[in-house]
Scaffold this motif. Structure first.
Motif, PDB file in Angstrom:
ATOM      1  N   LYS A  55      -8.873  -1.882   1.593  1.00  0.00           N
ATOM      2  CA  LYS A  55      -9.934  -2.595   2.190  1.00  0.00           C
ATOM      3  C   LYS A  55     -10.045  -3.817   0.474  1.00  0.00           C
ATOM      4  O   LYS A  55      -9.656  -5.082   1.079  1.00  0.00           O
ATOM      5  CB  LYS A  55     -10.711  -2.039   2.261  1.00  0.00           C
ATOM      6  CG  LYS A  55     -11.201  -1.421   3.563  1.00  0.00           C
ATOM      7  CD  LYS A  55     -12.090  -1.112   4.403  1.00  0.00           C
ATOM      8  CE  LYS A  55     -12.638   0.266   3.457  1.00  0.00           C
ATOM      9  NZ  LYS A  55     -14.018   0.500   4.730  1.00  0.00           N
ATOM     10  N   ALA A  56     -10.097  -3.199  -0.175  1.00  0.00           N
ATOM     11  CA  ALA A  56     -10.269  -4.153  -1.501  1.00  0.00           C
ATOM     12  C   ALA A  56      -8.141  -4.875  -1.276  1.00  0.00           C
ATOM     13  O   ALA A  56      -9.006  -6.101  -1.559  1.00  0.00           O
ATOM     14  CB  ALA A  56     -10.103  -3.303  -2.545  1.00  0.00           C
ATOM     15  N   SER A  57      -7.818  -4.316  -0.896  1.00  0.00           N
ATOM     16  CA  SER A  57      -6.149  -4.677  -1.352  1.00  0.00           C
ATOM     17  C   SER A  57      -6.066  -5.689   0.385  1.00  0.00           C
ATOM     18  O   SER A  57      -5.583  -7.254  -0.030  1.00  0.00           O
ATOM     19  CB  SER A  57      -4.887  -4.130  -0.994  1.00  0.00           C
ATOM     20  OG  SER A  57      -4.171  -4.542  -1.290  1.00  0.00           O
ATOM     21  N   THR A  63      -6.542  -0.722  10.472  1.00  0.00           N
ATOM     22  CA  THR A  63      -5.205  -1.127  11.470  1.00  0.00           C
ATOM     23  C   THR A  63      -6.030  -2.974  10.969  1.00  0.00           C
ATOM     24  O   THR A  63      -6.510  -3.612  11.055  1.00  0.00           O
ATOM     25  CB  THR A  63      -5.866  -1.177  13.156  1.00  0.00           C
ATOM     26  OG1 THR A  63      -5.577   0.514  12.888  1.00  0.00           O
ATOM     27  CG2 THR A  63      -4.629  -2.031  14.136  1.00  0.00           C
ATOM     28  N   TYR A  64      -4.522  -2.803  10.824  1.00  0.00           N
ATOM     29  CA  TYR A  64      -5.051  -4.216   9.952  1.00  0.00           C
ATOM     30  C   TYR A  64      -2.996  -4.850  10.867  1.00  0.00           C
ATOM     31  O   TYR A  64      -2.038  -4.525  10.951  1.00  0.00           O
ATOM     32  CB  TYR A  64      -3.987  -4.614   8.720  1.00  0.00           C
ATOM     33  CG  TYR A  64      -5.431  -4.032   8.143  1.00  0.00           C
ATOM     34  CD1 TYR A  64      -5.905  -5.054   7.266  1.00  0.00           C
ATOM     35  CD2 TYR A  64      -5.267  -3.152   7.505  1.00  0.00           C
ATOM     36  CE1 TYR A  64      -7.120  -5.217   6.504  1.00  0.00           C
ATOM     37  CE2 TYR A  64      -6.285  -2.947   6.747  1.00  0.00           C
ATOM     38  CZ  TYR A  64      -6.986  -4.006   6.371  1.00  0.00           C
ATOM     39  OH  TYR A  64      -7.552  -3.229   5.142  1.00  0.00           O
ATOM     40  N   VAL A 111       0.836  -1.335   0.055  1.00  0.00           N
ATOM     41  CA  VAL A 111       0.121   0.317   0.275  1.00  0.00           C
ATOM     42  C   VAL A 111       0.812   1.467  -0.073  1.00  0.00           C
ATOM     43  O   VAL A 111       1.754   1.111   0.828  1.00  0.00           O
ATOM     44  CB  VAL A 111      -1.261  -0.249   0.966  1.00  0.00           C
ATOM     45  CG1 VAL A 111      -1.888   1.346   1.153  1.00  0.00           C
ATOM     46  CG2 VAL A 111      -2.127  -1.065   1.041  1.00  0.00           C
ATOM     47  N   SER A 112       0.895   2.445  -1.330  1.00  0.00           N
ATOM     48  CA  SER A 112       0.832   3.229  -0.814  1.00  0.00           C
ATOM     49  C   SER A 112       0.857   4.687   0.096  1.00  0.00           C
ATOM     50  O   SER A 112      -0.682   4.502   0.111  1.00  0.00           O
ATOM     51  CB  SER A 112       1.479   4.255  -2.671  1.00  0.00           C
ATOM     52  OG  SER A 112       2.334   2.993  -3.713  1.00  0.00           O
TER      53      SER A 112
END
Length: 151
Positions: free
Chosen positions: A45-47, A60-61, A35-36
């Motif tokens: 969220k799609a990625s 948060t992940y 993610v950039s």
């Protein structure tokens, strides 16, 4: 024992306000978990799927946070990324827990060391909020947090 050539914060206090320090890092360096900075929250969220926690200004992940400054823009896009554990590494392979020696072996001498002893690589204007790069927070020997920021 650290060698006399080891970078120290006091070596970075001679700049004039507004003086440019460092240079922009390649775009690849400004990514975490693919993610950039500037990516929309929807695209994150799609990625990466559903976050473990979601707030209006932060996704948060696990140990990775993708943050948005509500003051900068009304659209939820990634303005900064923090990594607080070994859930992710920089594009050059540095993770929380790695030694500062490894950081220096991979990135070279810091472009700047701030008053909190954070090692910084990238572009900044001294004494301003004009910053784009990577901070390595540390405890004096190991990385404790990684922050990718575009202020």
């Amino acid at each position: 024992m650290l060698s006399p050539s080891w970078p120290k914060a006091e070596q970075y206090r001679h700049y004039r306000p507004g003086q440019v320090i460092g240079a922009y890092l390649p775009a690849e360096d400004m990514k975490i978990a693919g993610v950039s900075l500037g990516t929309s929250f929807d695209a994150v969220k799609a990625s990466l799927g559903q976050p473990t926690s979601e707030k209006r200004d932060e996704l948060t992940y696990g140990g990775i946070k993708f943050g948005h400054s509500l003051m900068q823009d009304s659209r939820p896009i990634v303005w900064y990324i923090t990594v607080s554990n070994r859930d992710a590494v920089t594009a050059r392979g540095i993770a929380v827990g790695d030694t500062l020696k490894k950081v220096m072996d991979v990135y070279g001498r810091p472009d700047f060391i701030d008053f909190n002893n954070r090692w910084f690589y990238g572009y900044l204007r001294y004494n301003s909020d004009n910053i784009r790069g990577i901070f390595f927070e540390n405890n004096g020997s190991k990385v404790t947090k990684i922050i990718v920021s575009d202020n």
